[in-house]
Design a protein around this motif. Sequence first.
Motif, mmCIF file in Angstrom:
data_model
loop_
_atom_site.group_PDB
_atom_site.id
_atom_site.type_symbol
_atom_site.label_atom_id
_atom_site.label_comp_id
_atom_site.label_asym_id
_atom_site.label_seq_id
_atom_site.Cartn_x
_atom_site.Cartn_y
_atom_site.Cartn_z
ATOM 1 N N ALA A 15 -5.009 0.815 -3.242
ATOM 2 C CA ALA A 15 -4.716 -0.459 -4.612
ATOM 3 C C ALA A 15 -5.202 0.677 -5.884
ATOM 4 C CB ALA A 15 -4.899 -1.870 -4.662
ATOM 5 N N PRO A 36 -4.690 -4.427 -7.988
ATOM 6 C CA PRO A 36 -5.936 -5.061 -8.392
ATOM 7 C C PRO A 36 -5.539 -6.573 -8.420
ATOM 8 C CG PRO A 36 -6.766 -3.212 -7.899
ATOM 9 C CD PRO A 36 -5.718 -3.066 -8.513
ATOM 10 N N LEU A 69 -3.931 -8.266 -5.406
ATOM 11 C CA LEU A 69 -5.269 -8.164 -4.696
ATOM 12 C C LEU A 69 -6.428 -9.535 -5.227
ATOM 13 C CD1 LEU A 69 -6.773 -5.103 -3.673
ATOM 14 C CD2 LEU A 69 -4.599 -6.121 -3.000
ATOM 15 N N LEU A 86 -10.928 -10.752 -2.404
ATOM 16 C CA LEU A 86 -11.939 -9.545 -3.145
ATOM 17 C C LEU A 86 -12.998 -9.436 -2.771
ATOM 18 C CD1 LEU A 86 -9.634 -8.113 -6.518
ATOM 19 C CD2 LEU A 86 -10.322 -7.138 -3.668
ATOM 20 N N TYR A 96 -16.308 -7.232 -1.682
ATOM 21 C CA TYR A 96 -15.539 -6.155 -1.616
ATOM 22 C C TYR A 96 -16.360 -5.329 -3.299
ATOM 23 C CZ TYR A 96 -12.480 -5.976 1.538
ATOM 24 O OH TYR A 96 -11.804 -5.943 3.213
ATOM 25 N N MET A 115 -15.609 -2.196 -5.623
ATOM 26 C CA MET A 115 -13.293 -1.741 -5.905
ATOM 27 C C MET A 115 -14.064 -0.957 -7.090
ATOM 28 S SD MET A 115 -11.179 -4.738 -6.369
ATOM 29 C CE MET A 115 -10.160 -3.429 -7.067
ATOM 30 N N SER A 136 -10.341 -0.535 -10.545
ATOM 31 C CA SER A 136 -9.353 -0.752 -10.667
ATOM 32 C C SER A 136 -8.833 0.291 -11.771
ATOM 33 C CB SER A 136 -8.902 -2.180 -11.045
ATOM 34 O OG SER A 136 -9.043 -2.700 -12.092
ATOM 35 N N CYS A 156 -10.959 -8.562 -11.519
ATOM 36 C CA CYS A 156 -11.436 -8.108 -10.215
ATOM 37 C C CYS A 156 -12.970 -8.664 -10.074
ATOM 38 C CB CYS A 156 -12.054 -6.158 -10.837
ATOM 39 S SG CYS A 156 -9.927 -5.976 -9.830
ATOM 40 N N CYS A 177 -15.567 -9.500 -6.531
ATOM 41 C CA CYS A 177 -15.891 -8.236 -6.382
ATOM 42 C C CYS A 177 -16.923 -7.506 -6.802
ATOM 43 C CB CYS A 177 -14.731 -7.391 -6.320
ATOM 44 S SG CYS A 177 -14.308 -6.937 -7.983
ATOM 45 N N TRP A 179 -17.352 -4.261 -9.459
ATOM 46 C CA TRP A 179 -16.206 -3.439 -9.752
ATOM 47 C C TRP A 179 -16.946 -2.147 -9.864
ATOM 48 C CZ3 TRP A 179 -15.162 -0.186 -13.861
ATOM 49 C CH2 TRP A 179 -14.121 0.419 -14.041
ATOM 50 N N LEU A 192 -10.235 -1.239 2.620
ATOM 51 C CA LEU A 192 -9.960 -0.787 0.904
ATOM 52 C C LEU A 192 -9.928 0.582 0.023
ATOM 53 C CD1 LEU A 192 -7.845 -2.083 -1.075
ATOM 54 C CD2 LEU A 192 -10.613 -3.281 -1.731
ATOM 55 N N THR A 207 -9.806 1.910 -3.259
ATOM 56 C CA THR A 207 -9.294 1.037 -4.738
ATOM 57 C C THR A 207 -9.447 2.963 -5.869
ATOM 58 O OG1 THR A 207 -10.769 0.675 -5.150
ATOM 59 C CG2 THR A 207 -9.260 -0.389 -4.966
#
Length: 196
Positions: free
Chosen positions: A117, A122, A125, A131, A134, A136, A138, A146, A151, A153, A163, A165
Amino acid sequence: MTGKKILMIVGDFGEDLEIMVPFQALQMVGHEVDAVCPDKAEGDTCKTAVHDFRGDQTYLETRGHDFTLNATFDDVDPADYDALVVPGGRAPEYLRTYDGVLEYVRHFFEAEKPVAALCHGPQILAAAGVLDGYEMTSYPAVAAECEAAGCSWVDEVTTDRNLVTGQAWPDHAEWLAAFMDLLGDEVSHREPATAD
């Protein structure tokens, strides 16, 4: 390497480079990529948008290309696919309102299949509720959304379990290489050439 079957979910005014580049690059190395959009059929087109970063507080958007879909959303079964790609742009903000899109996304996470993604992708998602737990990244403007979905970030291309990203199309080389690693492709990482 054996080519994988990859599903890509796109929509009108998705980011041009984030659709075109992975679609073509993944095919170039031997994967089959089916690009679908809800309410559209194989042969229909999605209008893309080009997002440029010129030092403003947000990106500038101009009209991109007409991207031709090569499969029909209602005819595909996510169980037939090995991996999923979710590009960014403006499309994710409305694609996440389709129950079918969310169901497709949930399938890939429940089956622990590779998912890539990018940028605003996201958002889909987060809406699918996949999420939680996770790490991740974005597009930075989507970080709060997110994080609200559970998640952690971070500010860089990230792989966590199934995943991968990235923040936007400038991350393509690193993001696609990480995704191809998950797909089992042999990826040679090297420093880009510099002009003398």
